[in-house]
Design a protein around this motif. Sequence first.
Motif, mmCIF file in Angstrom:
data_model
loop_
_atom_site.group_PDB
_atom_site.id
_atom_site.type_symbol
_atom_site.label_atom_id
_atom_site.label_comp_id
_atom_site.label_asym_id
_atom_site.label_seq_id
_atom_site.Cartn_x
_atom_site.Cartn_y
_atom_site.Cartn_z
ATOM 1 N N ALA A 148 0.812 -1.219 0.000
ATOM 2 C CA ALA A 148 0.000 0.000 0.000
ATOM 3 C C ALA A 148 0.847 1.272 0.000
ATOM 4 N N LEU A 149 2.155 1.133 0.265
ATOM 5 C CA LEU A 149 3.026 2.304 0.334
ATOM 6 C C LEU A 149 3.612 2.695 -1.013
ATOM 7 N N ASN A 150 3.403 1.893 -2.049
ATOM 8 C CA ASN A 150 4.021 2.197 -3.345
ATOM 9 C C ASN A 150 3.575 3.533 -3.940
ATOM 10 N N PRO A 151 2.302 3.947 -3.798
ATOM 11 C CA PRO A 151 1.941 5.291 -4.262
ATOM 12 C C PRO A 151 2.740 6.388 -3.554
ATOM 13 N N LYS A 152 3.012 6.196 -2.256
ATOM 14 C CA LYS A 152 3.822 7.159 -1.518
ATOM 15 C C LYS A 152 5.261 7.157 -2.045
ATOM 16 N N ARG A 153 5.756 5.985 -2.420
ATOM 17 C CA ARG A 153 7.104 5.904 -3.000
ATOM 18 C C ARG A 153 7.159 6.675 -4.319
ATOM 19 N N LEU A 154 6.089 6.572 -5.094
ATOM 20 C CA LEU A 154 6.015 7.330 -6.345
ATOM 21 C C LEU A 154 6.075 8.839 -6.062
ATOM 22 N N GLU A 155 5.358 9.274 -5.051
ATOM 23 C CA GLU A 155 5.345 10.687 -4.679
ATOM 24 C C GLU A 155 6.724 11.164 -4.256
ATOM 25 N N LEU A 156 7.418 10.368 -3.436
ATOM 26 C CA LEU A 156 8.765 10.732 -2.984
ATOM 27 C C LEU A 156 9.735 10.781 -4.157
ATOM 28 N N LEU A 157 9.584 9.838 -5.067
ATOM 29 C CA LEU A 157 10.459 9.795 -6.237
ATOM 30 C C LEU A 157 10.266 11.044 -7.097
ATOM 31 N N SER A 158 9.019 11.501 -7.192
ATOM 32 C CA SER A 158 8.749 12.714 -7.981
ATOM 33 C C SER A 158 9.337 13.963 -7.308
ATOM 34 N N GLU A 159 9.460 13.945 -5.983
ATOM 35 C CA GLU A 159 10.101 15.059 -5.285
ATOM 36 C C GLU A 159 11.605 15.064 -5.523
ATOM 37 N N LEU A 160 12.186 13.867 -5.580
ATOM 38 C CA LEU A 160 13.620 13.749 -5.803
ATOM 39 C C LEU A 160 13.991 14.013 -7.261
ATOM 40 N N VAL A 161 13.124 13.596 -8.168
ATOM 41 C CA VAL A 161 13.379 13.745 -9.606
ATOM 42 C C VAL A 161 12.194 14.517 -10.202
ATOM 43 N N PRO A 162 12.112 15.826 -9.959
ATOM 44 C CA PRO A 162 10.927 16.588 -10.369
ATOM 45 C C PRO A 162 10.692 16.615 -11.878
ATOM 46 N N GLN A 163 11.756 16.375 -12.668
ATOM 47 C CA GLN A 163 11.604 16.391 -14.121
ATOM 48 C C GLN A 163 11.128 15.044 -14.668
ATOM 49 N N ALA A 164 10.973 14.042 -13.804
ATOM 50 C CA ALA A 164 10.597 12.697 -14.268
ATOM 51 C C ALA A 164 9.190 12.684 -14.848
ATOM 52 N N ARG A 165 9.061 12.015 -15.994
ATOM 53 C CA ARG A 165 7.751 11.832 -16.613
ATOM 54 C C ARG A 165 7.476 10.355 -16.916
ATOM 55 N N VAL A 166 8.532 9.619 -17.249
ATOM 56 C CA VAL A 166 8.384 8.192 -17.562
ATOM 57 C C VAL A 166 8.889 7.377 -16.373
ATOM 58 N N ILE A 167 7.983 6.665 -15.745
ATOM 59 C CA ILE A 167 8.301 5.881 -14.547
ATOM 60 C C ILE A 167 8.116 4.399 -14.854
ATOM 61 N N VAL A 168 9.008 3.578 -14.325
ATOM 62 C CA VAL A 168 8.881 2.116 -14.454
ATOM 63 C C VAL A 168 8.660 1.517 -13.076
ATOM 64 N N LEU A 169 7.702 0.610 -12.989
ATOM 65 C CA LEU A 169 7.477 -0.184 -11.773
ATOM 66 C C LEU A 169 7.962 -1.593 -12.057
ATOM 67 N N LEU A 170 8.958 -2.046 -11.287
ATOM 68 C CA LEU A 170 9.491 -3.399 -11.434
ATOM 69 C C LEU A 170 8.790 -4.322 -10.451
ATOM 70 N N VAL A 171 8.157 -5.380 -10.950
ATOM 71 C CA VAL A 171 7.433 -6.313 -10.090
ATOM 72 C C VAL A 171 7.830 -7.748 -10.404
ATOM 73 N N ASN A 172 7.722 -8.576 -9.400
ATOM 74 C CA ASN A 172 7.885 -10.026 -9.576
ATOM 75 C C ASN A 172 6.487 -10.608 -9.781
ATOM 76 N N PRO A 173 6.171 -11.140 -10.956
ATOM 77 C CA PRO A 173 4.820 -11.655 -11.204
ATOM 78 C C PRO A 173 4.448 -12.846 -10.317
ATOM 79 N N ASN A 174 5.450 -13.483 -9.707
ATOM 80 C CA ASN A 174 5.172 -14.610 -8.802
ATOM 81 C C ASN A 174 4.763 -14.157 -7.413
ATOM 82 N N TYR A 175 4.920 -12.864 -7.130
ATOM 83 C CA TYR A 175 4.550 -12.325 -5.822
ATOM 84 C C TYR A 175 3.030 -12.195 -5.746
#
Length: 328
Positions: A148-175
């Motif tokens: 449930a914290l991944n949206p918050k991680r996205l928000e923090l990442l946007s603060e660190l990299v304010p110019q970011a527009r293309v984001i990748v989420l890496l997931v393990n499909p077996n999880y």
Amino acid sequence: MIGRREFITLLGGAAAAWPLAAGAQQTAMPVVGYLQSGAPGPSASYLAALRRALSETGYVEGQNLTIEYRWAEGNYARLPALAADLVRRKVDVIATGGGPPAALAAKDATSTIPIVFVIGTDPVELGLVASLARPGGNLTGASMLMTALNPKRLELLSELVPQARVIVLLVNPNYSGADEMIREVQEAASAKGFELHIVKARTEDEIDAAFATLVQLHADALIVGNDTFFDGRREQLVALASRHAVPAIYMGREFVLAGGLVSYGPSIASAYRQAGAYVGRILAGAKPADLPVVQSTKFELFINLKTAKALGLTVPLILQARADEVIE
């Protein structure tokens, strides 16, 4: 008065009984089965926290407690057989680590042996317990609500990299929490106007391939999804992020200590300490059904300034002030 012959007979009988008594004491020593989705090395600090809490409840491995270890080492397909082996061993309690896969495997293996889990998702949604306050059945434990914290991680990442527009989420499909994770990050990314790509990896080779895909996508930043397999490959993930100069956010402090840029999440060690305390209480007679699932309430932010500098990023002072630890 006992004659010499009768005394020798009694003495012999007592001597014969001593090994039996010793055997009974050995059998009486409680046995905990530890079922872990990950590998011993990356999970060492978590296990140490669990054992420390057990010792605080009066149970010390090697003195009055035996622990049987079963490691899946990131191969979740091995978990059902490992769980079944602990059930055959007739352990007194099963403690599971490394998220839902181990907890679900233990639940499928037994409905009678108490199970104490550590997971990063909602145990009610997973069907592990009836409710957080009244688990019912033979399971309880600690939930970190990491997914449930991944949206918050996205928000923090946007603060660190304010110019970011293309984001990748890496997931393990077996999880088992992968679908929930993808859905929540997609919603958050859509709300903020990011272009989100989902990249999947379940092996070391697929992690290498995932970063090649990141380059093709011209990704500005990366969210590494919470998963025990990724936790066990933290050195590989951090090295690849550095090689490809991709700012990345991770689930826990261990990644930042290994050179990762930033992490946000609950204290994993605290969850394992809670699990160890519950195992001790169950060994002392408590029932899992009567022990409410403990949820993490404190979340930690760690930032590596050295990595930020190498990536050409300036970490806002307000973000540094919010961090629990800034590594320089």
